[in-house]
Design an enzyme around this catalytic site. Structure first.
Site, PDB file in Angstrom:
ATOM      1  N   CYS A   1      40.774  37.717  34.261  1.00 17.45           N
ATOM      2  CA  CYS A   1      41.900  36.954  34.795  1.00 17.45           C
ATOM      3  C   CYS A   1      41.573  36.392  36.170  1.00 17.45           C
ATOM      4  O   CYS A   1      42.037  35.315  36.532  1.00 17.45           O
ATOM      5  CB  CYS A   1      43.141  37.838  34.864  1.00 17.45           C
ATOM      6  SG  CYS A   1      42.883  39.354  35.781  1.00 17.45           S
TER       7      CYS A   1
ATOM      8  N   GLU B   1      51.639  40.369  34.952  1.00 20.66           N
ATOM      9  CA  GLU B   1      50.289  40.065  35.457  1.00 20.66           C
ATOM     10  C   GLU B   1      49.688  39.097  34.452  1.00 20.66           C
ATOM     11  O   GLU B   1      49.220  39.514  33.388  1.00 20.66           O
ATOM     12  CB  GLU B   1      49.437  41.347  35.518  1.00 20.66           C
ATOM     13  CG  GLU B   1      49.895  42.376  36.526  1.00 20.66           C
ATOM     14  CD  GLU B   1      49.521  42.023  37.953  1.00 20.66           C
ATOM     15  OE1 GLU B   1      48.884  40.976  38.172  1.00 20.66           O
ATOM     16  OE2 GLU B   1      49.890  42.794  38.842  1.00 20.66           O
TER      17      GLU B   1
HETATM   18  P1  NAD Z   1      47.958  38.220  25.040  1.00 20.14           P
HETATM   19  O1  NAD Z   1      49.096  37.696  25.821  1.00 20.14           O
HETATM   20  O2  NAD Z   1      47.554  37.517  23.810  1.00 20.14           O
HETATM   21  O3  NAD Z   1      48.210  39.742  24.601  1.00 20.14           O
HETATM   22  C1  NAD Z   1      48.450  40.774  25.540  1.00 20.14           C
HETATM   23  C2  NAD Z   1      49.187  41.909  24.863  1.00 20.14           C
HETATM   24  O4  NAD Z   1      50.490  41.464  24.493  1.00 20.14           O
HETATM   25  C3  NAD Z   1      48.532  42.440  23.574  1.00 20.14           C
HETATM   26  O5  NAD Z   1      48.619  43.841  23.571  1.00 20.14           O
HETATM   27  C4  NAD Z   1      49.409  41.844  22.484  1.00 20.14           C
HETATM   28  O6  NAD Z   1      49.456  42.593  21.301  1.00 20.14           O
HETATM   29  C5  NAD Z   1      50.778  41.855  23.155  1.00 20.14           C
HETATM   30  N1  NAD Z   1      51.745  40.908  22.579  1.00 20.14           N
HETATM   31  C6  NAD Z   1      51.506  39.811  21.819  1.00 20.14           C
HETATM   32  N2  NAD Z   1      52.675  39.199  21.499  1.00 20.14           N
HETATM   33  C7  NAD Z   1      53.665  39.922  22.084  1.00 20.14           C
HETATM   34  C8  NAD Z   1      55.088  39.801  22.142  1.00 20.14           C
HETATM   35  N3  NAD Z   1      55.723  38.800  21.544  1.00 20.14           N
HETATM   36  N4  NAD Z   1      55.768  40.709  22.858  1.00 20.14           N
HETATM   37  C9  NAD Z   1      55.148  41.718  23.500  1.00 20.14           C
HETATM   38  N5  NAD Z   1      53.804  41.900  23.469  1.00 20.14           N
HETATM   39  C10 NAD Z   1      53.068  41.008  22.775  1.00 20.14           C
HETATM   40  O7  NAD Z   1      46.767  38.305  26.087  1.00 20.14           O
HETATM   41  P2  NAD Z   1      45.239  38.640  25.779  1.00 20.14           P
HETATM   42  O8  NAD Z   1      44.668  37.466  25.050  1.00 20.14           O
HETATM   43  O9  NAD Z   1      45.122  39.999  25.192  1.00 20.14           O
HETATM   44  O10 NAD Z   1      44.619  38.722  27.265  1.00 20.14           O
HETATM   45  C11 NAD Z   1      44.097  37.632  27.928  1.00 20.14           C
HETATM   46  C12 NAD Z   1      45.080  37.092  28.951  1.00 20.14           C
HETATM   47  O11 NAD Z   1      45.464  38.138  29.841  1.00 20.14           O
HETATM   48  C13 NAD Z   1      44.463  36.018  29.838  1.00 20.14           C
HETATM   49  O12 NAD Z   1      45.383  34.978  30.036  1.00 20.14           O
HETATM   50  C14 NAD Z   1      44.204  36.753  31.153  1.00 20.14           C
HETATM   51  O13 NAD Z   1      44.127  35.931  32.283  1.00 20.14           O
HETATM   52  C15 NAD Z   1      45.354  37.706  31.193  1.00 20.14           C
HETATM   53  N6  NAD Z   1      45.064  38.851  32.071  1.00 20.14           N
HETATM   54  C16 NAD Z   1      45.718  38.936  33.271  1.00 20.14           C
HETATM   55  C17 NAD Z   1      45.435  39.986  34.140  1.00 20.14           C
HETATM   56  C18 NAD Z   1      46.130  40.107  35.481  1.00 20.14           C
HETATM   57  O14 NAD Z   1      46.005  41.142  36.100  1.00 20.14           O
HETATM   58  N7  NAD Z   1      46.856  39.102  35.933  1.00 20.14           N
HETATM   59  C19 NAD Z   1      44.481  40.950  33.773  1.00 20.14           C
HETATM   60  C20 NAD Z   1      43.843  40.827  32.552  1.00 20.14           C
HETATM   61  C21 NAD Z   1      44.147  39.770  31.700  1.00 20.14           C
END
Ligand code: NAD
Length: 495
Positions: free
Chosen positions: A271, A237
């Site tokens: 998002c 997502e």
């Molecule tokens: P992010 O990708 O920076 O982090 C998300 C999670 O991934 C965090 O818990 C982080 O610690 C973890 N993470 C970081 N590096 C990783 C790795 N190498 N392997 C596994 N996990 C890792 O995202 P964010 O900044 O926390 O959230 C914002 C983003 O999320 C925006 O792009 C937004 O659009 C998206 N989002 C999408 C939805 C949806 O339903 N499509 C919902 C909410 C947010």
């Protein structure tokens, strides 16, 4: 034993230190996954009715603690309590729907075996996968945790949830609530882990049976790569760049309302936030006037009645600044706000018009309270531009009579007609994206099936004609089968 490393969570607006959490190592993650594997059988053996009862108990506990949950989100990231309530309700509706429908959707069914094999009984069942890893972002840490857990648990899985390092409190609280509501549940059936990218990466490599990731596109790529090692299936997502189309017959008042609310709700850190608006030229001026008037009523701050709070991550403020500057430098006009709206850690609403389509402001996700409104000669052009992005999460169309016709042409995981973002709160419909917005679905029947491994069980009832699955081949069988092929396939039917 060495002391575990920790990190501290600080409110972006007040600087208040809100909590300290461990940085879980790969060994910690492995231990959680093993524990989850041991506990999963207990949960699966409870059966549909008992699991539903326990998920409903969990909902009741969370409902009783709604003030605490909203307060925590306010302290952790400055989210107004009203937005906290909205997030919690959406998550609880997911748990309720998944619990109520799991048996009906996943309870197994007999299916027609087909004419050629009508001597068989055919049955499809949906056993759980085992242990599911869930990785959660910071912008809606309660909703995304509940959303992943609702469908995974209702289907009979155990789960290990990686909370966001920016806002772990809500995720941890909802998981601990599960045990308050179900004190006899074995340890590790549902557990949380905290830390940074390395902790998330360890979960991807831990051998979980599926990884449900919600977050950004770049991290989604890394998750998929890490999961490929063990051929762990992934549900992604990811980000959006959602569009709202305003047709010539739209209710302009309602469209303006949706643009302003959908564009700046949660400070645009959603998002499915509205980032791009395409309005048909004949109604452009009327729409711009309404949007300007409505945006003027927005207040940003930490008060209970403020529309939204601070930007949660400093790098997001830089992205908003970059997108405003790029659009203005490319010839766009500011209808609402402008560079001065970016006053850290708050960003006032910004609405830009006539932004060139190749500008970064339109081609990338902003994830801030910034909306672009461009005008188009007709809705065909609006659809063409709407679909010219690699993202495809949500979308909206405002039209009195042509909503369905326009919606059908938009490439996205969902489209709302004459409203916006509604699919977040409607668990009966699938929720997810296409293209760079990811794949796989939470919500609805598809969301439940995501966390199962569909299994076919076929039972032979009697022998029918020549047995093609047996040696030795008898010469007369060839002739019988040849006649059957001619009869069944060689005639032109429905051509
Ligand atoms: P992010 O990708 O920076 O982090 C998300 C999670 O991934 C965090 O818990 C982080 O610690 C973890 N993470 C970081 N590096 C990783 C790795 N190498 N392997 C596994 N996990 C890792 O995202 P964010 O900044 O926390 O959230 C914002 C983003 O999320 C925006 O792009 C937004 O659009 C998206 N989002 C999408 C939805 C949806 O339903 N499509 C919902 C909410 C947010």
């Amino acid at each position: 034993m060495s002391t575990p490393e920790t990190f501290t969570v600080t409110n972006p607006a007040t600087g208040e230190q809100v909590g300290t959490y461990p940085v879980h190592t790969a060994a910690d993650v492995e231990e959680r996954v093993e524990q989850a594997r041991l506990a999963q059988g207990w949960w699966a053996d409870l059966g549909w009715v008992e699991r539903k009862r326990r998920l409903n108990r969990w909902i009741a506990d969370l409902g009783q603690r709604s003030d605490e949950i909203c307060e925590l989100a306010f302290r952790e990231v400055g989210r107004p309590r009203g937005d906290g309530q909205f997030e919690l309700i959406a998550g609880l509706e997911d748990v309720r729907w998944a619990a109520a429908h799991a048996e009906k959707v996943l309870g197994g069914k007999r299916v027609p075996p087909g004419l050629a094999l009508f001597n068989f009984d055919a049955h499809v069942s949906y056993p759980p996968l085992g242990v599911v890893g869930v990785i959660v972002p910071w912008n809606v840490p309660v909703y995304t945790a509940l959303c992943g857990l609702a469908y995974a648990l209702a289907a009979g899985n155990a789960a290990v949830v990686k909370a966001s390092e920016i806002a772990p409190g809500g995720t941890v609280l909802v998981i601990e609530a599960f045990y308050r509501a179900n004190p006899d549940a074995p340890a590790g059936l549902v557990s949380w882990i905290t830390g940074f990218g390395d902790t998330g990466n360890a979960l991807c490599r831990s051998g979980v049976d599926k990884l449900a990731f919600t977050g950004s596109v770049p991290t989604g790529r890394k998750v998929m790569q890490a999961c490929a090692e063990n051929l762990t299936p992934v549900l992604l997502e990811l980000g959006g760049n959602d569009v709202l189309i305003v047709a010539e017959d739209a209710d302009i008042e309602a469209a303006a309302d949706a643009i302003v609310w959908g564009g700046v709700f949660n400070g645009g850190q959603a998002c499915v936030g509205i980032e791009r608006v395409y309005v048909v030229e004949s109604v452009r001026e009327a729409l711009l006037a309404k949007v300007k008037a409505k945006a003027a009523q927005i207040t940003v701050g930490l008060g209970d009645t403020d529309s939204y709070g601070p930007m949660i991550v400093p790098s997001q403020i830089e992205t908003v600044r970059k997108h405003v500057d790029a659009a203005l430098a490319a010839g766009a006009t500011a209808l609402v706000g402008g560079p001065a709206s970016v006053r850290e850690p708050f960003v006032d609403p910004i609405v830009l018009v006539d932004v060139p389509e190749d500008c970064v402001t339109l081609t990338e996700e902003t994830f801030g309270p910034l909306v672009v409104i461009n005008s188009v000669p007709d809705t065909d052009e609006a659809v063409r531009r709407a679909n010219s992005t690699p993202f495809g999460l949500g979308s909206s169309v405002f039209s009195a009579d042509r909503g369905r016709e326009i919606a059908a042409q938009i490439r996205a995981g969902g489209t709302v007609i004459n409203a916006c973002l509604t699919f977040v709160g409607m668990p009966s419909v699938p929720f997810g994206g296409v293209g760079h917005s990811g794949f796989g679905r939470f919500h609805g029947e598809d969301g439940l099936r995501e966390f199962t491994s569909p299994k076919a069980t076929l039972a032979k009832r009697f022998q029918l004609g020549p047995d093609m699955q047996s040696f030795p081949r008898k010469p007369e069988y060839f002739e019988q089968v040849r006649r059957m092929v001619k009869m069944r396939y060689a005639r032109r039917r429905g051509v």
